[in-house]
Design a protein around this motif. Structure first.
Motif, PDB file in Angstrom:
ATOM      1  N   ARG A 137       0.834  -1.198   0.000  1.00  0.00           N
ATOM      2  CA  ARG A 137       0.000   0.000   0.000  1.00  0.00           C
ATOM      3  C   ARG A 137       0.866   1.243   0.000  1.00  0.00           C
ATOM      4  N   GLN A 138       0.334   2.243  -0.653  1.00  0.00           N
ATOM      5  CA  GLN A 138       1.096   3.478  -0.756  1.00  0.00           C
ATOM      6  C   GLN A 138       1.208   4.176   0.599  1.00  0.00           C
ATOM      7  N   ASP A 139       0.142   4.134   1.351  1.00  0.00           N
ATOM      8  CA  ASP A 139       0.197   4.833   2.633  1.00  0.00           C
ATOM      9  C   ASP A 139       1.198   4.177   3.572  1.00  0.00           C
ATOM     10  N   LYS A 140       1.399   2.870   3.404  1.00  0.00           N
ATOM     11  CA  LYS A 140       2.406   2.203   4.234  1.00  0.00           C
ATOM     12  C   LYS A 140       3.808   2.619   3.821  1.00  0.00           C
ATOM     13  N   LEU A 141       3.994   2.768   2.544  1.00  0.00           N
ATOM     14  CA  LEU A 141       5.297   3.255   2.078  1.00  0.00           C
ATOM     15  C   LEU A 141       5.548   4.665   2.606  1.00  0.00           C
ATOM     16  N   LYS A 142       4.508   5.462   2.532  1.00  0.00           N
ATOM     17  CA  LYS A 142       4.645   6.834   3.017  1.00  0.00           C
ATOM     18  C   LYS A 142       4.998   6.847   4.505  1.00  0.00           C
ATOM     19  N   ARG A 143       4.349   6.007   5.227  1.00  0.00           N
ATOM     20  CA  ARG A 143       4.635   5.931   6.660  1.00  0.00           C
ATOM     21  C   ARG A 143       6.056   5.427   6.887  1.00  0.00           C
ATOM     22  N   HIS A 144       6.435   4.453   6.116  1.00  0.00           N
ATOM     23  CA  HIS A 144       7.771   3.891   6.273  1.00  0.00           C
ATOM     24  C   HIS A 144       8.850   4.926   5.971  1.00  0.00           C
ATOM     25  N   LEU A 145       8.583   5.802   5.032  1.00  0.00           N
ATOM     26  CA  LEU A 145       9.598   6.780   4.642  1.00  0.00           C
ATOM     27  C   LEU A 145      10.024   7.660   5.816  1.00  0.00           C
ATOM     28  N   LYS A 146       9.151   7.776   6.796  1.00  0.00           N
ATOM     29  CA  LYS A 146       9.509   8.575   7.973  1.00  0.00           C
ATOM     30  C   LYS A 146      10.685   7.942   8.723  1.00  0.00           C
ATOM     31  N   GLU A 171       4.256   8.879  14.480  1.00  0.00           N
ATOM     32  CA  GLU A 171       2.845   8.624  14.229  1.00  0.00           C
ATOM     33  C   GLU A 171       2.003   9.079  15.409  1.00  0.00           C
ATOM     34  N   ARG A 172       0.801   9.459  15.064  1.00  0.00           N
ATOM     35  CA  ARG A 172      -0.105   9.924  16.097  1.00  0.00           C
ATOM     36  C   ARG A 172      -0.447   8.814  17.083  1.00  0.00           C
ATOM     37  N   SER A 173      -0.561   7.632  16.555  1.00  0.00           N
ATOM     38  CA  SER A 173      -0.962   6.535  17.436  1.00  0.00           C
ATOM     39  C   SER A 173       0.138   6.231  18.455  1.00  0.00           C
ATOM     40  N   TYR A 174       1.404   6.425  18.050  1.00  0.00           N
ATOM     41  CA  TYR A 174       2.487   6.233  19.023  1.00  0.00           C
ATOM     42  C   TYR A 174       2.331   7.230  20.159  1.00  0.00           C
ATOM     43  N   LEU A 175       2.068   8.450  19.758  1.00  0.00           N
ATOM     44  CA  LEU A 175       1.913   9.504  20.763  1.00  0.00           C
ATOM     45  C   LEU A 175       0.762   9.172  21.709  1.00  0.00           C
ATOM     46  N   ARG A 176      -0.312   8.707  21.120  1.00  0.00           N
ATOM     47  CA  ARG A 176      -1.466   8.385  21.968  1.00  0.00           C
ATOM     48  C   ARG A 176      -1.127   7.270  22.946  1.00  0.00           C
ATOM     49  N   ILE A 177      -0.477   6.234  22.432  1.00  0.00           N
ATOM     50  CA  ILE A 177      -0.115   5.119  23.309  1.00  0.00           C
ATOM     51  C   ILE A 177       0.850   5.597  24.391  1.00  0.00           C
ATOM     52  N   HIS A 178       1.777   6.410  23.961  1.00  0.00           N
ATOM     53  CA  HIS A 178       2.743   6.939  24.921  1.00  0.00           C
ATOM     54  C   HIS A 178       2.041   7.726  26.025  1.00  0.00           C
ATOM     55  N   GLN A 179       1.112   8.558  25.622  1.00  0.00           N
ATOM     56  CA  GLN A 179       0.422   9.379  26.621  1.00  0.00           C
ATOM     57  C   GLN A 179      -0.469   8.522  27.508  1.00  0.00           C
ATOM     58  N   GLU A 180      -1.045   7.507  26.922  1.00  0.00           N
ATOM     59  CA  GLU A 180      -1.864   6.625  27.741  1.00  0.00           C
ATOM     60  C   GLU A 180      -1.020   5.904  28.786  1.00  0.00           C
ATOM     61  N   LYS A 181       0.169   5.515  28.367  1.00  0.00           N
ATOM     62  CA  LYS A 181       1.009   4.745  29.278  1.00  0.00           C
ATOM     63  C   LYS A 181       1.701   5.628  30.308  1.00  0.00           C
TER      64      LYS A 181
END
Length: 537
Positions: free
Chosen positions: A493-502, A521-531
DNA sequence: CTGGGGATGGGGCCC
DNA sequence: AGGGCCCCATCCCCA
């Protein structure tokens, strides 16, 4: 004397009976005559309608033929206008690679065994840097890998296929189902438009579950050159222009199962189809019958979930050469209602539960508008009658759905009744969200109803959108058309490639407001803040 | 061994 | 139809 009286009595009885019988006969005849007259009227009317429809059909056929000629002429013009070199190059590009491989090998036929074709998704035409794998026969056989690449595509961003050999072991699945022979591709000199033929162990392109019959069907359908993974709800309608200020709740239409045909991408091939063995003009192809035994094969994708349905599908062919009406008759076994069944719940279709929960919440939650068309739906939709007792997952999802809908509505500024309501005047009957056309609303409403008309023939997965199914099928084909220009990785998927490029750019746009730590990624931030900062938020 | 973070696959959903 | 984003699950690495 007594006998005489008896005789008179019997005579009177007989006459009365006769009168009654005559009356009854007369009434019956009258009824029959009336009904017959009505029946005749109906027959006459039906015949009239029949004639009218036939005339329309003839007109349509004429129109189609005219448009076909027109389209063909345009295509001819297009190619006529090309320089000869470009034209030949285009032909070469469009020429199915498989044919070239077979010709190179001296095998001019494509009839042996089943064949799987994998084409890069996301492009309607074959990408130059994509190898094409032909899986012929049922065991080990010669595998033809043709790598045709353009010089301009061989920049630093283009990676060799051999990279997958070094891939993380947890990606074994991709390798197993992959369509490329990594070592082979890597070993081949990447010359411009080279054709490489490799002998080796068969690479399973399609899962073993996909038997020959299914593939046969696939190819038969391929012969039509049309995409049968069409949105059953959307039909072939085009979003109509907004013509008034009315807000139209769109009601849930009956669910019609649409199944993928294995490699859905092959359906896009149209004129690019690698089999190069069919024409799109053959009327027989266009009316390919779908036999019952064939459907049994397709039952891999839950065909048998539906009792019976007969429907016609009209669709535009890929080349835009005219309107083609394809009638597909589906006759299946079982007593499951065609619009809903327990599988929606059994197979983890949480959205089906969402719908139930949401419905129940609507009944009990005073905050939810009671005039929702959902109540009307409940009266007619089999969903409401067949699912009630099967919901055993409690009320966990109540708030999720309600909040979700609430949030969406609020995010929308109170629904479609504000802002750009003129463009989005078709309202979801569940959450009031506005959409620009009824088809979009219907697709959206599947979020609430849990309807998943698109099912994968190679697994049990079902989807709400045709595009999601198509995307999903790369899981089976192993197709990864998107390659990272910085490393060897490839993505489906293109969006996965885009994410990977980071990973390479080091981009971390999401910062924690509490500790300043940044994440890609936003989800990392969310998980981090939750934890780490759950007490602060 | 454990937990946090990174990387990735895949589905949902909207534009 | 495709792009894009979100979310979740899973695996891996490492402190």
């Amino acid at each position: 004397m007594a006998n005489c009286n008896d005789m008179v009595f019997h005579t009177q009885i007989a006459s009365i009976m006769e009168v009654l019988a005559n009356t009854a006969v007369a009434e019956i005849c009258k009824l029959v005559d009336d009904d017959y007259a009505v029946f005749r009227m109906e027959i006459t009317q039906s015949q009239k309608e029949n004639r009218s429809l036939r005339r329309k059909l003839q007109l349509l056929e004429l129109k189609v033929a005219r448009e076909r000629r027109h389209s063909s002429a345009k295509i001819l013009e297009r190619y006529r206008g090309m320089a000869r070199g470009d034209y030949l190059m285009k032909l070469v590009e469009r020429m199915p690679r498989v044919c070239k491989a077979f010709k190179a090998k001296g095998e001019g036929h494509l009839t042996g065994g089943h064949r799987g074709f994998v084409k890069p998704v996301g492009h309607n035409t074959w990408r130059d840097d994509q190898p094409i794998t032909v899986d012929e026969g049922s065991g080990t056989s010669t595998q033809h890998v043709i790598v045709i690449e353009s010089a301009d595509a061989a920049g630093p961003g283009v990676k060799l296929e051999g990279s997958e050999g070094e891939e993380d072991p947890r990606h074994r699945r991709d390798i197993q189902t992959g369509v490329e022979d990594p070592t082979t591709a890597a070993a081949q000199p990447r010359t411009r438009r080279s054709i490489t033929e490799v002998s080796g162990t068969l690479t399973a392109v399609l899962k073993s579950k996909t038997d020959t019959k299914t593939l046969t069907v696939t190819h038969s359908l391929l012969h039509t050159g049309h995409d049968h993974i069409s949105d059953p709800g959307l039909g072939r309608l085009v979003c109509p222009p907004a013509s008034s200020s009315d807000y139209l709740p769109v009601f849930h239409q009956s669910q019609r199962p649409v199944h993928s045909l294995g490699d859905g991408d092959t359906l896009d091939t149209g004129g690019d189809d690698p089999t190069c063995s069919y024409t799109t003009e053959d009327p027989e192809d266009l009316n390919m019958p779908l036999g019952l035994e064939t459907q049994a094969d397709l039952s891999i994708g839950d065909w048998n979930q539906y009792s019976s349905s007969v429907y016609s599908e009209g669709y535009l062919d890929k080349e835009g050469e005219g309107l083609v009406i394809d009638e597909v008759t589906v006759k299946l076994e079982g007593d499951v209602p065609p619009t809903w069944n327990a599988d929606h719940l059994r197979e983890g279709h949480s959205q089906g539960r969402d719908f139930l929960d949401y419905r129940e919440s609507l009944e009990t939650n005073p905050n939810v508008a009671t005039h929702s068309p959902l109540h009307t739906l409940r009266e007619h939709n089999p969903v409401s009658t067949s699912m009630g007792s099967s919901d055993s997952h409690g009320h966990i999802l109540f708030d999720q759905v309600l909040n979700s809908n609430r949030d969406k509505t609020q995010a929308w500024g109170g629904g479609a009744t504000s802002g750009n309501s003129k463009e989005k005047r078709f309202l979801c009957m569940f959450c009031n969200k506005g959409f620009s056309c009824p088809q979009k609303v219907e697709t959206h409403q599947r979020v609430h109803t849990g309807e998943k008309p698109f099912s994968c023939t190679q697994c049990h997965m079902r989807f709400t959108e045709a595009g999601t199914l198509k995307r999903h099928q790369r899981v089976h084909t192993g197709e990864k058309p998107y390659s990272c220009p910085q490393c060897e990785k490839r993505f489906s998927r293109q969006d996965k490639l885009k994410r990977h490029l980071k990973v390479h750019t080091g981009e971390r746009p999401f910062a924690c407001t509490h500790c300043g730590k940044r994440f890609s990624e936003r989800s990392y931030l969310r998980i981090h803040q939750e934890k780490n900062h759950s007490t602060l938020t």
